[in-house]
Motif scaffolding. Structure first.
Motif, short mmCIF file in Angstrom:
data_model
loop_
_atom_site.label_atom_id
_atom_site.label_comp_id
_atom_site.label_asym_id
_atom_site.label_seq_id
_atom_site.Cartn_x
_atom_site.Cartn_y
_atom_site.Cartn_z
N PRO A 10 0.78 -1.17 0.05
CA PRO A 10 0.11 0.16 -0.16
C PRO A 10 0.84 1.19 0.04
CG PRO A 10 -0.86 -1.65 1.44
CD PRO A 10 0.35 -2.05 1.24
N ILE A 11 1.97 1.34 0.68
CA ILE A 11 2.81 2.20 0.69
C ILE A 11 3.32 2.76 -0.51
CG2 ILE A 11 5.01 3.32 1.89
CD1 ILE A 11 4.11 2.00 4.30
N MET A 12 4.06 1.79 -1.16
CA MET A 12 4.49 1.76 -2.60
C MET A 12 3.50 2.46 -3.55
SD MET A 12 6.28 -1.17 -5.07
CE MET A 12 4.83 -1.89 -5.63
N MET A 13 2.16 1.68 -3.35
CA MET A 13 1.43 2.16 -4.54
C MET A 13 0.92 3.57 -4.26
SD MET A 13 1.00 -0.32 -6.40
CE MET A 13 1.55 -2.17 -6.81
N ALA A 14 0.73 3.92 -3.14
CA ALA A 14 0.38 5.14 -2.47
C ALA A 14 1.49 6.31 -2.90
CB ALA A 14 0.07 5.69 -1.19
N SER A 15 2.74 5.83 -2.84
CA SER A 15 3.98 6.82 -3.10
C SER A 15 3.88 7.00 -4.47
CB SER A 15 5.31 6.04 -2.60
OG SER A 15 5.33 5.79 -1.35
N PHE A 16 3.51 6.04 -5.46
CA PHE A 16 3.40 6.36 -6.98
C PHE A 16 2.27 7.14 -7.40
CE2 PHE A 16 6.63 2.74 -7.21
CZ PHE A 16 7.66 3.32 -8.01
N GLY A 17 1.19 6.88 -6.47
CA GLY A 17 0.21 7.64 -6.92
C GLY A 17 0.22 8.98 -6.62
N ILE A 18 0.94 9.54 -5.53
CA ILE A 18 1.51 10.91 -5.06
C ILE A 18 2.40 11.32 -6.22
CG2 ILE A 18 2.49 12.36 -3.55
CD1 ILE A 18 1.57 10.37 -1.33
N ALA A 19 3.31 10.60 -6.49
CA ALA A 19 4.37 11.01 -7.71
C ALA A 19 3.62 11.48 -8.83
CB ALA A 19 5.50 9.77 -7.98
N PHE A 20 2.51 10.77 -9.18
CA PHE A 20 1.96 10.88 -10.73
C PHE A 20 0.98 12.07 -10.51
CE2 PHE A 20 3.35 6.72 -12.12
CZ PHE A 20 3.59 6.84 -13.10
N VAL A 21 0.55 12.36 -9.25
CA VAL A 21 -0.18 13.79 -9.00
C VAL A 21 0.61 14.89 -9.17
CG1 VAL A 21 -1.07 15.12 -7.39
CG2 VAL A 21 -1.88 12.94 -7.39
N GLY A 25 0.55 17.60 -12.50
CA GLY A 25 0.59 19.01 -12.17
C GLY A 25 1.71 19.78 -13.12
N TRP A 26 2.68 18.86 -13.66
CA TRP A 26 3.87 19.31 -14.66
C TRP A 26 3.07 19.15 -15.80
CZ3 TRP A 26 8.20 16.37 -12.37
CH2 TRP A 26 8.54 16.84 -11.35
N GLY A 27 1.66 18.54 -16.39
CA GLY A 27 1.20 18.47 -17.54
C GLY A 27 1.59 17.20 -18.38
N ALA A 28 1.96 16.11 -17.57
CA ALA A 28 2.24 14.87 -18.33
C ALA A 28 1.10 14.29 -18.78
CB ALA A 28 2.95 14.02 -17.52
N ARG A 29 0.95 14.03 -20.00
CA ARG A 29 -0.34 13.21 -20.38
C ARG A 29 -0.44 11.94 -19.51
NH1 ARG A 29 1.32 11.09 -26.44
NH2 ARG A 29 3.45 10.28 -26.06
N GLY A 30 -1.94 11.54 -19.40
CA GLY A 30 -2.09 10.28 -18.72
C GLY A 30 -1.82 10.22 -17.38
N ALA A 31 -1.09 11.10 -16.65
CA ALA A 31 -0.42 10.99 -15.39
C ALA A 31 -1.58 11.12 -14.34
CB ALA A 31 0.33 12.28 -15.03
N GLY A 32 -2.85 11.69 -14.56
CA GLY A 32 -4.02 11.58 -13.88
C GLY A 32 -4.59 10.04 -13.72
#
Length: 383
Positions: A10-21, A25-32
């Motif tokens: 769960p910590i690993m998945m949540a960390s990557f979820g936050i990273a993609f947030v 914000g930098w405008g990467a396509r599909g990051a949401g």
């Protein structure tokens, strides 16, 4: 589920979820989509802890729906990159059917049905983008992402197909080989997929920043830096071709008479014409002000002159009328060819600039070819 997995996944998945947030914000396509997917999958791995803290029926169905939702979002993120919107109704139907079958397995107490339905749905949801990706995996980030998604798809396929071997009827789910393998493979392949997706997103951002640094914002053509970079790549292999310089006639009078905003629209209009009428392999740039350059690989002087003439006529006949100007708008063109003994493209540009000066001297609104080149062609014809 082992205690290490219970906390780490769960910590690993949540960390990557936050990273993609952040990347979103930098405008990467599909990051949401990536962010929401990792949060969903991380939520699925939290369910065993939630079930221990608050025992109640239905926790496993919630986990199944979270995993299916995560993989639906994975497929959406991948297809947003490779083929946006492809088979969306089919993918939603797979998600819904998976939920229905998992619910049936829970109601009837048939755990293998629930697990097989979940695994095969996840396999299908992430395998569909792989079918669409084959023509689009030319860059290393796309190839890396394709490989990671392939491993995740195969993991779900193999695990679903081997449920009878990894799940004994007389043991608890969390103590089974199935649960251990699920968590172990999620650590390995989930990490691989997350890093590949993050690398692809960051690569897209860097490419966009580089493109913005190499592109003129008004005309959307290459600027000088972008032109030099493109020519440097072109020079890695021997090539021949033509160079055209273009300059808008009496452009100061346009700015003085109609304002700088109108002058900007004229520049943008000429850029649109150059982009529309130039070959796909042409290098077209705005060199500043009202001056443009076009490099045409593998085009001799005659073919290049035809392209320049098409641009000249289109600009002279369409732009002023379209903008409601009561004066003609024209442009002059100078043309040269690249010679084998040129030290750089700038030698050919200098000759094209000389031809452009001739066009201005002779009355503007014309295409002039470098005089030395014209003389050579005439001598060849007489011979």
């Amino acid at each position: 589920m082992g205690q290490n997995f219970a906390f780490f996944l769960p910590i690993m998945m949540a960390s990557f979820g936050i990273a993609f947030v952040i990347v979103w914000g930098w405008g990467a396509r599909g990051a949401g989509y990536w962010s929401a997917a990792f949060f969903c999958v991380g939520g699925g791995f939290v369910i065993p802890a939630a079930a221990r803290a608050l025992p109640m029926p239905g926790w496993s169905l919630i986990a199944d729906l979270l995993f299916a939702s995560g993989f639906l979002l994975f497929s959406q993120a991948l297809l947003d990159r490779w083929r946006p919107g492809w088979l969306l109704p089919t993918r939603v139907a797979i998600w819904a059917l998976s939920g229905a079958l998992c619910g049936l397995g829970l109601v009837t107490g048939t755990l293998p049905l629930e697990l097989v339905a979940s695994d095969f749905a996840c396999f299908l949801l992430i395998a569909i983008p792989l079918v669409a990706a084959r023509p689009a995996t030319r860059s290393w980030p796309d190839r890396l992402l394709f490989a990671a998604a392939t491993f995740v798809a195969l993991d779900n396929l193999v695990r679903g197909a081997t449920v009878p071997l990894t799940l004994s009827a007389d043991e608890r789910f969390l103590a089974s080989d199935y649960a251990f393998l699920m968590q172990a493979m999620a650590c390995v392949f989930g990490l691989f997929l997350a890093l590949a997706a993050l690398a692809a997103s960051v690569s897209d951002i860097l490419a966009r920043y580089r493109d913005e640094a190499h592109r003129d914002p008004l005309s959307a053509l290459l600027n000088r830096r972008g032109f030099e970079d493109r020519i440097e790549r072109l020079d890695r292999h021997p090539w021949s071709g033509s160079v055209i310089l273009c300059d808008i006639d009496h452009f100061k009078a346009v700015n003085d008479g109609f304002g700088h905003a109108a002058g900007d629209r004229v520049i943008a209009a000429l850029a649109d014409i150059l982009r529309a009428l130039s070959p796909s392999d042409a290098v077209v740039a705005r060199f500043g002000g009202e001056e443009f350059v076009m490099v045409l690989p593998d085009r001799d002087a005659a073919r290049a002159a035809g392209i320049a003439e098409d641009v000249r006529q289109c600009f002279a006949t369409e732009v002023a009328a379209r903008m409601g100007m009561d004066r003609p708008l024209t442009a002059s063109f100078g043309l040269s060819v690249r010679k084998a003994d040129d030290h750089s493209i700038h030698d050919a540009i200098a000759r094209a600039d000389s031809a452009l000066y001739d066009a201005k001297t002779l009355g503007r609104n014309r295409v002039c070819v470098q005089r030395a080149l014209t003389t050579t062609n005439r001598a060849a014809r007489r011979a």
